[in-house]
Motif scaffolding. Structure first.
Motif, PDB file in Angstrom:
ATOM      1  N   ALA A 227       0.831  -1.208   0.000  1.00 58.18           N
ATOM      2  CA  ALA A 227       0.000   0.000   0.000  1.00 58.18           C
ATOM      3  C   ALA A 227       0.863   1.253   0.000  1.00 58.18           C
ATOM      4  CB  ALA A 227      -0.937  -0.016   1.201  1.00 58.18           C
ATOM      5  N   LEU A 228       1.920   1.283   0.810  1.00 53.38           N
ATOM      6  CA  LEU A 228       2.786   2.452   0.897  1.00 53.38           C
ATOM      7  C   LEU A 228       3.518   2.719  -0.407  1.00 53.38           C
ATOM      8  CD1 LEU A 228       4.169   1.793   4.463  1.00 53.38           C
ATOM      9  CD2 LEU A 228       3.011   3.896   3.776  1.00 53.38           C
ATOM     10  N   LEU A 229       4.032   1.684  -1.037  1.00 49.28           N
ATOM     11  CA  LEU A 229       4.763   1.877  -2.283  1.00 49.28           C
ATOM     12  C   LEU A 229       3.828   2.344  -3.396  1.00 49.28           C
ATOM     13  CD1 LEU A 229       7.143  -1.210  -2.061  1.00 49.28           C
ATOM     14  CD2 LEU A 229       7.744   1.195  -1.727  1.00 49.28           C
ATOM     15  N   ALA A 230       2.598   1.854  -3.400  1.00 48.57           N
ATOM     16  CA  ALA A 230       1.625   2.328  -4.391  1.00 48.57           C
ATOM     17  C   ALA A 230       1.259   3.792  -4.138  1.00 48.57           C
ATOM     18  CB  ALA A 230       0.375   1.456  -4.353  1.00 48.57           C
ATOM     19  N   LEU A 231       1.092   4.162  -2.891  1.00 50.05           N
ATOM     20  CA  LEU A 231       0.789   5.554  -2.558  1.00 50.05           C
ATOM     21  C   LEU A 231       1.958   6.473  -2.921  1.00 50.05           C
ATOM     22  CD1 LEU A 231      -0.972   4.996   0.876  1.00 50.05           C
ATOM     23  CD2 LEU A 231      -2.011   6.143  -1.102  1.00 50.05           C
ATOM     24  N   ALA A 232       3.178   6.004  -2.721  1.00 45.03           N
ATOM     25  CA  ALA A 232       4.347   6.796  -3.093  1.00 45.03           C
ATOM     26  C   ALA A 232       4.386   7.037  -4.593  1.00 45.03           C
ATOM     27  CB  ALA A 232       5.624   6.098  -2.629  1.00 45.03           C
ATOM     28  N   GLU A 233       4.017   6.022  -5.367  1.00 48.40           N
ATOM     29  CA  GLU A 233       3.945   6.188  -6.819  1.00 48.40           C
ATOM     30  C   GLU A 233       2.837   7.167  -7.197  1.00 48.40           C
ATOM     31  OE1 GLU A 233       4.749   6.076 -10.726  1.00 48.40           O
ATOM     32  OE2 GLU A 233       5.972   5.213  -9.114  1.00 48.40           O
ATOM     33  N   LEU A 234       1.702   7.068  -6.529  1.00 47.78           N
ATOM     34  CA  LEU A 234       0.604   7.998  -6.777  1.00 47.78           C
ATOM     35  C   LEU A 234       1.026   9.431  -6.462  1.00 47.78           C
ATOM     36  CD1 LEU A 234      -2.401   8.381  -7.549  1.00 47.78           C
ATOM     37  CD2 LEU A 234      -2.949   8.051  -5.124  1.00 47.78           C
ATOM     38  N   ALA A 235       1.814   9.617  -5.396  1.00 44.17           N
ATOM     39  CA  ALA A 235       2.272  10.955  -5.017  1.00 44.17           C
ATOM     40  C   ALA A 235       3.152  11.578  -6.091  1.00 44.17           C
ATOM     41  CB  ALA A 235       3.028  10.889  -3.691  1.00 44.17           C
ATOM     42  N   LYS A 236       3.876  10.742  -6.865  1.00 44.03           N
ATOM     43  CA  LYS A 236       4.676  11.260  -7.973  1.00 44.03           C
ATOM     44  C   LYS A 236       3.794  11.749  -9.116  1.00 44.03           C
ATOM     45  CE  LYS A 236       8.493   7.996  -7.130  1.00 44.03           C
ATOM     46  NZ  LYS A 236       9.223   6.841  -7.717  1.00 44.03           N
ATOM     47  N   GLN A 237       2.619  11.137  -9.245  1.00 44.71           N
ATOM     48  CA  GLN A 237       1.741  11.435 -10.369  1.00 44.71           C
ATOM     49  C   GLN A 237       0.693  12.496 -10.059  1.00 44.71           C
ATOM     50  OE1 GLN A 237       0.013   7.677 -11.540  1.00 44.71           O
ATOM     51  NE2 GLN A 237       1.990   6.618 -11.541  1.00 44.71           N
ATOM     52  N   GLU A 238       0.309  12.595  -8.795  1.00 39.48           N
ATOM     53  CA  GLU A 238      -0.778  13.495  -8.390  1.00 39.48           C
ATOM     54  C   GLU A 238      -0.275  14.453  -7.310  1.00 39.48           C
ATOM     55  OE1 GLU A 238      -3.834  13.636  -9.572  1.00 39.48           O
ATOM     56  OE2 GLU A 238      -4.131  11.738 -10.649  1.00 39.48           O
ATOM     57  N   THR A 239      -0.317  15.724  -7.598  1.00 46.07           N
ATOM     58  CA  THR A 239       0.143  16.695  -6.611  1.00 46.07           C
ATOM     59  C   THR A 239      -0.740  16.670  -5.373  1.00 46.07           C
ATOM     60  OG1 THR A 239      -1.203  18.422  -7.629  1.00 46.07           O
ATOM     61  CG2 THR A 239       1.080  18.213  -8.392  1.00 46.07           C
ATOM     62  N   ARG A 240      -0.180  17.100  -4.268  1.00 45.86           N
ATOM     63  CA  ARG A 240      -0.849  17.192  -2.971  1.00 45.86           C
ATOM     64  C   ARG A 240      -1.179  15.824  -2.370  1.00 45.86           C
ATOM     65  NH1 ARG A 240      -3.508  20.452  -6.201  1.00 45.86           N
ATOM     66  NH2 ARG A 240      -5.406  19.232  -6.065  1.00 45.86           N
ATOM     67  N   THR A 241      -0.720  14.748  -3.002  1.00 41.23           N
ATOM     68  CA  THR A 241      -0.882  13.415  -2.409  1.00 41.23           C
ATOM     69  C   THR A 241       0.263  13.185  -1.428  1.00 41.23           C
ATOM     70  OG1 THR A 241      -1.925  12.543  -4.410  1.00 41.23           O
ATOM     71  CG2 THR A 241      -1.019  10.936  -2.857  1.00 41.23           C
ATOM     72  N   THR A 242      -0.072  12.917  -0.190  1.00 45.63           N
ATOM     73  CA  THR A 242       0.956  12.667   0.827  1.00 45.63           C
ATOM     74  C   THR A 242       0.613  11.392   1.590  1.00 45.63           C
ATOM     75  OG1 THR A 242      -0.181  14.105   2.400  1.00 45.63           O
ATOM     76  CG2 THR A 242       1.574  15.099   1.096  1.00 45.63           C
ATOM     77  N   LEU A 243       1.594  10.841   2.262  1.00 41.55           N
ATOM     78  CA  LEU A 243       1.364   9.592   2.979  1.00 41.55           C
ATOM     79  C   LEU A 243       2.075   9.594   4.314  1.00 41.55           C
ATOM     80  CD1 LEU A 243       3.656   6.867   1.435  1.00 41.55           C
ATOM     81  CD2 LEU A 243       3.255   8.989   0.213  1.00 41.55           C
ATOM     82  N   ALA A 244       1.486   8.886   5.242  1.00 37.80           N
ATOM     83  CA  ALA A 244       2.044   8.688   6.580  1.00 37.80           C
ATOM     84  C   ALA A 244       1.997   7.203   6.887  1.00 37.80           C
ATOM     85  CB  ALA A 244       1.255   9.487   7.614  1.00 37.80           C
ATOM     86  N   TRP A 245       2.895   6.770   7.756  1.00 37.94           N
ATOM     87  CA  TRP A 245       3.009   5.342   8.087  1.00 37.94           C
ATOM     88  C   TRP A 245       3.220   5.212   9.585  1.00 37.94           C
ATOM     89  CZ3 TRP A 245       8.036   2.156   7.138  1.00 37.94           C
ATOM     90  CH2 TRP A 245       7.820   0.802   7.445  1.00 37.94           C
ATOM     91  N   SER A 246       2.430   4.368  10.209  1.00 30.46           N
ATOM     92  CA  SER A 246       2.636   4.097  11.631  1.00 30.46           C
ATOM     93  C   SER A 246       2.751   2.599  11.861  1.00 30.46           C
ATOM     94  CB  SER A 246       1.489   4.663  12.475  1.00 30.46           C
ATOM     95  OG  SER A 246       0.343   3.863  12.397  1.00 30.46           O
ATOM     96  N   VAL A 247       3.694   2.241  12.733  1.00 33.04           N
ATOM     97  CA  VAL A 247       3.887   0.845  13.129  1.00 33.04           C
ATOM     98  C   VAL A 247       3.958   0.795  14.649  1.00 33.04           C
ATOM     99  CG1 VAL A 247       5.080   0.198  10.998  1.00 33.04           C
ATOM    100  CG2 VAL A 247       6.402   1.018  12.931  1.00 33.04           C
ATOM    101  N   ARG A 248       3.549  -0.329  15.197  1.00 34.47           N
ATOM    102  CA  ARG A 248       3.554  -0.466  16.651  1.00 34.47           C
ATOM    103  C   ARG A 248       4.925  -0.821  17.201  1.00 34.47           C
ATOM    104  NH1 ARG A 248      -1.842  -4.177  16.183  1.00 34.47           N
ATOM    105  NH2 ARG A 248      -3.248  -2.516  15.501  1.00 34.47           N
ATOM    106  N   SER A 249       5.762  -1.425  16.375  1.00 36.61           N
ATOM    107  CA  SER A 249       7.083  -1.856  16.829  1.00 36.61           C
ATOM    108  C   SER A 249       8.057  -0.683  16.800  1.00 36.61           C
ATOM    109  CB  SER A 249       7.613  -2.970  15.929  1.00 36.61           C
ATOM    110  OG  SER A 249       8.952  -3.274  16.246  1.00 36.61           O
ATOM    111  N   PRO A 250       8.886  -0.524  17.828  1.00 37.48           N
ATOM    112  CA  PRO A 250       9.883   0.545  17.804  1.00 37.48           C
ATOM    113  C   PRO A 250      11.102   0.232  16.952  1.00 37.48           C
ATOM    114  CG  PRO A 250      10.040  -0.672  19.858  1.00 37.48           C
ATOM    115  CD  PRO A 250       8.855  -1.241  19.124  1.00 37.48           C
ATOM    116  N   VAL A 251      11.295  -1.045  16.604  1.00 38.01           N
ATOM    117  CA  VAL A 251      12.446  -1.469  15.799  1.00 38.01           C
ATOM    118  C   VAL A 251      11.911  -2.207  14.579  1.00 38.01           C
ATOM    119  CG1 VAL A 251      14.616  -2.754  15.790  1.00 38.01           C
ATOM    120  CG2 VAL A 251      13.833  -1.655  17.894  1.00 38.01           C
ATOM    121  N   LEU A 252      12.586  -2.057  13.424  1.00 33.97           N
ATOM    122  CA  LEU A 252      11.980  -2.474  12.164  1.00 33.97           C
ATOM    123  C   LEU A 252      12.738  -3.587  11.451  1.00 33.97           C
ATOM    124  CD1 LEU A 252      11.030   1.076  10.868  1.00 33.97           C
ATOM    125  CD2 LEU A 252       9.604  -0.547  12.102  1.00 33.97           C
ATOM    126  N   THR A 253      13.490  -4.394  12.174  1.00 30.81           N
ATOM    127  CA  THR A 253      14.233  -5.477  11.536  1.00 30.81           C
ATOM    128  C   THR A 253      13.311  -6.397  10.750  1.00 30.81           C
ATOM    129  OG1 THR A 253      15.832  -5.421  13.333  1.00 30.81           O
ATOM    130  CG2 THR A 253      15.824  -7.382  11.937  1.00 30.81           C
TER     131      THR A 253
END
Length: 496
Positions: A227-253
């Protein structure tokens, strides 16, 4: 599906015996249809119940997503053998299919085979499964009573009888909530029209929903990454498109995966691409956010919660939320049957210690079969992603091996049922700290999943036990019987 309309089901069962009844396969996804293929090959009568209007309905729900496992892991060999005489040709085994292509190129042609189409019941939603004349408490004679599957089709309630039940209903239709407590966050239901559970088609059918908007993706798995990578691609194509990401884990291994060490390159690349997106500042990132509330704030959504230390956090000005926090099994179907589940994963009990993300995040688990997938209820087997309960990282090929073993056991061929016939690709990451406790322990788990030893949690544990040593500690059978070790204790033991 009455054997004789002039007699009652009870009379039919007494006259013919329970062994004359068919096997019920619940769910017509890849694993359910693979079970059907095995039943056909062994000449066992069966029927399939599927709630959707097409086979592979759950796959079609995210049909736009390209899978990270190539075709060779997504086609059951028995299905392929049965399709061969029709002129069907297998796709390139090394190519990566879209989820929808698996349904269209494999599952649908298989469902059209006469020996499948005649016993496939679409738009038939299973409500419950029980034993005829027995509630959960009564024991005497229980194993000789047929299963009764109650289902609903076109507003009508049906009851069908079976000698065994293979539950391959999956978990896709019971998603986890945005709320970190396992319950819906305060305000989550009120905001449901702005929350998508799963993987939206951001660049296709649902483009207008996200273009020019700020979207928060909640979750740390492959669904969130897609979902995030698709939204990032959309942000390149459509102005004012922004994205945020939240995870519960403090470490991302575990979130970013094994990269080049992953035996499935596309799976490793998915995590690597997500890491680059985060590192490049292409999104607003909140690590360790445990969401407790969603509330309206001037036409936008304010997402409130706490971090791992209980300090307040929030994400503001959100238009849309994508909830990719995983799924859980629907346990109501077998509420009147005797099932044995892992107490916190709700997986089949024997699988729990092998896949518990609190202890390790190995993306694969050793091949397993009918003994791990059975329950105290004779003739009941939970297979496919539902057998993993709330644990992530199930591979389709695992399910194909599961049903091969289960159907062999139903047929009485225990030699074949106990045989291991699968070698799964490793993820390149296997840490003792999982999605919610990552960072609390240190040290690496032992190099990947065990291949055969049911008491071993990983390769090193298995090797040490084979050499007559105590093992690495994570998979100690006595410790597992008493209760799993804490993540910190596991970290100290693993890798000795």
């Amino acid at each position: 599906m009455s054997l004789n309309p002039t007699t009652t089901p009870r009379q039919q069962t007494l006259a013919l015996g329970i062994d004359a009844l068919p096997i019920a396969v619940l769910g017509a996804g890849p694993v359910g249809l693979a079970a059907a293929a095995k039943l056909i090959e062994r000449g066992l009568p069966y029927f399939i119940l599927e709630g959707g209007d097409r086979v592979g309905a759950n796959l079609l729900d995210y049909g736009h997503v390209r899978l990270f496992s190539p075709w060779q892991y997504n086609i059951d060999p028995t299905m392929a053998r049965l399709l061969g005489p029709t002129g069907w040709t297998a796709p390139d085994p090394d190519a990566l299919p879209l989820a929808g292509e698996v349904a269209a190129r494999v599952l649908q042609p298989f469902a059209e085979l006469p020996q499948v189409a005649s016993v496939l019941h679409l738009r038939t939603r299973v409500i419950s499964v029980s034993r005829e004349g027995f509630d959960k408490v009564k024991s005497a004679g229980r194993e000789r009573a047929p299963f009764v599957i109650r289902a609903e089709r076109d507003g009508q309630v049906l009851e069908l009888r079976a000698r065994a039940v293979i539950d391959a209903t999956g978990t896709w239709n019971t998603p986890n909530p945005v709320g970190a407590s396992g319950l819906a966050a305060v305000g989550e239901r009120a905001a449901s029209d702005r929350i998508f559970y799963g993987i939206p088609d951001v660049l296709g059918a649902q483009r207008s929903r996200y273009a020019g908007k700020k979207t928060l993706v909640v979750g740390a798995g492959h669904s969130a990454a897609n979902a995030l990578l698709a939204l990032a691609e959309l942000a390149k194509q459509e102005t004012r498109t922004t994205l945020a990401w939240s995870v519960r884990s403090p470490v991302l291994t575990r979130v970013f995966g094994g990269g080049d060490a992953d035996a499935l390159p596309a799976r490793g690349a998915l995590g690597s691409s997500l890491r680059r997106l985060r590192d490049a500042g292409g999104l607003e990132f909140s690590a360790g956010l445990r969401i407790t509330e969603i509330r309206e704030d001037g036409g936008k959504l304010l997402i409130a919660g706490v971090d791992a230390d209980g300090r307040p956090q929030h994400v503001s000005d959100i238009d849309q939320i994508v909830c990719a926090t995983g799924q859980r099994p629907d346990l109501s179907l077998t509420g009147e049957l005797r099932v044995k589940l892992d107490p916190w994963l709700e997986s089949n009990e024997a699988l729990g210690p092998l896949i518990d993300p609190n202890l390790h995040s190995c993306g694969t688990v050793r091949p397993h079969g009918h003994r791990e997938l059975a329950h105290p209820e004779p003739g009941l087997y939970t297979v496919g992603v539902k057998s993993y309960g709330r644990a992530p990282t199930f591979l389709m090929a695992t399910g194909f091996e599961q049903v091969r073993s289960v159907v062999a056991a139903i047929a009485g061929d225990l030699e074949a049922a106990d045989r291991v016939e699968l070698d799964l690709p490793e993820t390149g990451v296997c840490s003792v700290a999982g999605s919610t406790t990552e960072g609390l322990g240190d040290g690496a788990c032992c190099g990947g999943p065990a291949k055969a030893d049911s008491s071993a949690c990983c390769v090193l544990d298995e090797q040490k036990k084979a050499a007559g040593q105590a093992g690495c500690g994570c998979g100690d059978a006595k410790r597992a019987a008493r209760g799993r070790p804490s993540p910190t204790a596991a970290a100290a033991a693993c890798g000795n």
